[in-house]
Design an enzyme around this catalytic site. Structure first.
Site, PDB file in Angstrom:
ATOM      1  N   HIS A 121       0.881  -1.175   0.000  1.00 14.23           N
ATOM      2  CA  HIS A 121       0.000   0.000   0.000  1.00 14.23           C
ATOM      3  C   HIS A 121       0.909   1.212   0.000  1.00 14.23           C
ATOM      4  O   HIS A 121       1.882   1.264   0.753  1.00 14.23           O
ATOM      5  CB  HIS A 121      -0.907  -0.003   1.230  1.00 14.23           C
ATOM      6  N   ASP A 126      -7.732   2.896  -3.484  1.00 20.03           N
ATOM      7  CA  ASP A 126      -7.835   1.949  -2.373  1.00 20.03           C
ATOM      8  C   ASP A 126      -8.545   2.582  -1.182  1.00 20.03           C
ATOM      9  O   ASP A 126      -9.450   1.976  -0.589  1.00 20.03           O
ATOM     10  CB  ASP A 126      -6.436   1.482  -1.966  1.00 20.03           C
ATOM     11  N   SER A 172      -6.723  -3.319   6.745  1.00 17.01           N
ATOM     12  CA  SER A 172      -5.637  -2.472   7.225  1.00 17.01           C
ATOM     13  C   SER A 172      -6.139  -1.460   8.248  1.00 17.01           C
ATOM     14  O   SER A 172      -7.349  -1.218   8.367  1.00 17.01           O
ATOM     15  CB  SER A 172      -4.997  -1.731   6.048  1.00 17.01           C
TER      16      SER A 172
END
Length: 491
Positions: free
Chosen positions: A132, A217, A414
């Site tokens: 990420h 994302d 996450s």
């Protein structure tokens, strides 16, 4: 907010946001060759770290784990994850200087401190990878010029990276090379081999950019992938119970219903999901979805605007500095909802029953997917990337809810996703609660349209045409042709 994205010119911002190319399978013909005999060290052994490492080892690569000295001495969960799966474990000082590829898979919140700790130990001309790009794009971390910086980002929680690999498939993956750090021109080849090793090539790989990955994302996980599923779960459960549905039945219908409903979405898009409903139910779900879209569109747009500007990242990092006060408050509120606290019935629910008694849930999915896709594309994100972040990842997230409800979903996503999910849910529930509660009882927990199965033919034709002509359906049909090995989740 000063960060990498905001330091770019508008032209470069738009160019990087619009970077997205679907890669053909033959581009992965070298498989993992460039990584064979290379020393690969993963920093962190949580959900992504462990499961990516297991896949890469099964693909024939040399994997070790570098952990903080304290984690090893105290035998924390990361140490247990690695040692119980027979991986070599060492400190940063012991393993990183030998590594050809260092993969940072620690939580986003820790990236700045981790990179500061490991960068002096990374050998000259090595490769550093992320899954990420938040640390690069939003925090603006600069990496030493001789180091190649890549990203391999599976579009799902780490647990599903492993489960899909074991099914013989994989998860859609974005790969990218940081334009400021590709001194030897090797970044793309290394990223391709890494994606192959995790199984991503079987589900489809997009060549993207750090910027496009981060912005899409954040938007996908905050809105459709996590936020809408959380809001929909809580409101639908409360409505069913208020309408006289037995609470344990309602809990099961929702906990396992998202997984079943979105399995149809995964294989055939919104069209296939809506086709699982009776004709009267389809028309009603369409009406509800349109109303939900109208009510939630401004919220989706605000999330996208705040993500692009950096306001979201600034707010979250302020919460990090405040010992996660907002996140922990919202987490506790979620754990104490009636849905989370109600045990699911042991009564069997047939697959079709989830559709027949889940009209409202289907409407939430359709509204959320279309809104997330539309909002991302309006902001300059390419359709293929928006598809993965709005539609294809949804069943993978739904699968985590099936295991342990919202607790499991928020545990394995996450830390940035969890915060964004709560932020969306905190605003979305008041927006749509009264509307949801005003709907007839038959849209949730009871079979819809039992009195009459008749519909207006022209209206049905019009709705079907609208469903099939939406851009997310068109791009999805094209991308799914590459997913020849796609496996069922729901059995």
């Amino acid at each position: 907010m000063t960060n990498y994205f905001n330091s770019l010119s508008l032209r470069d911002q738009l160019a990087q946001l619009g970077t997205c190319r679907f890669m053909e399978l033959d581009e992965f013909s070298n498989e993992v060759a460039v990584l064979k005999d290379k020393k690969i060290v993963i920093v962190g052994c949580g959900a992504q770290g462990l499961n990516q490492g297991l896949n890469m080892r099964d693909s024939g690569l040399d994997i070790s784990y570098a952990l903080r000295e304290g984690a090893i001495k105290e035998k924390r969960q990361s140490w247990k994850n690695a040692t119980e799966n027979n991986f070599n474990v060492g400190t940063y000082e012991e393993l990183i200087p030998k590594a050809d590829l260092v993969i940072n898979l620690t939580p986003d919140k820790q990236h700045t401190s981790v990179i500061k700790a490991i960068q002096p130990h990374i050998k000259k001309d090595a490769v550093l990878s992320y899954s990420h790009g938040f640390n690069i794009v939003e925090e603006g971390t600069k990496i030493r010029e001789d180091i190649t910086v890549i990203m391999v980002a599976p579009k799902c929680p780490g647990t599903e990276v492993r489960e899909e690999y074991k099914r013989g498939f994989g998860v859609p993956t974005l790969i990218a090379v940081h334009p400021e750090n590709d001194p030897h021109g090797i970044g793309l080849d290394w990223a391709k081999a890494y994606a192959y090793a995790t199984g991503g090539h079987r589900a489809g790989v997009l060549e993207s950019s750090f910027v496009a990955e981060v912005k899409s994302d954040l938007m996908g996980e905050q809105t459709m992938l996590c936020g809408v599923l959380q809001t929909g779960s809580i409101l639908t459960f409360d409505k069913m119970v208020a309408d006289g549905v037995e609470p344990n039945y309602a809990a099961k219908l929702i906990q396992y219903g998202w997984e079943t409903i979105t399995e149809a979405l995964k294989h055939g898009g919104i069209t296939n999901m809506m086709d699982r409903l009776s004709n009267p139910a389809k028309l009603r779900a369409n009406e509800i979805a349109e109303e939900l879209k109208e009510k939630m569109r401004p919220l989706f747009q605000k999330h996208m605007d705040d993500i692009i500007s950096g306001e979201f990242s600034s707010r979250m990092m302020r919460d990090w500095a405040n010992d996660d006060k907002e996140l922990l408050t919202w987490r506790a509120e979620t754990e104490n909802t009636a849905f989370e606290k109600t045990e699911a019935t042991s009564e069997e629910i047939k697959e079709q029953e989830y559709f027949d008694k889940g009209v409202l849930m289907v409407a939430f999915v359709r509204a959320g997917v279309e809104l997330a896709f539309e909002t991302m594309v309006e902001a300059g994100i390419i359709e293929e990337s928006a598809y993965y972040e709005s539609l294809h990842e949804t069943p993978l997230i739904a699968n985590t809810i099936a295991r342990k409800k919202l607790y499991e979903m928020n545990r394995v996503i996450s830390d940035t996703a969890e915060y964004g999910c709560y932020l969306f849910d905190h605003a979305a529930k008041p927006l749509v609660k009264d509307y949801v509660n005003s709907l007839e009882p038959e849209v949730a927990g009871k079979k819809f349209g039992t009195d009459c199965n008749g519909v207006d033919n022209q209206k049905l034709i019009h709705v079907n045409d609208d469903l099939r002509s939406h851009p997310v359906e068109k791009v999805g049909a094209r991308l799914r042709t590459a997913m020849t090995a796609m496996k069922k989740i729901y059995a």
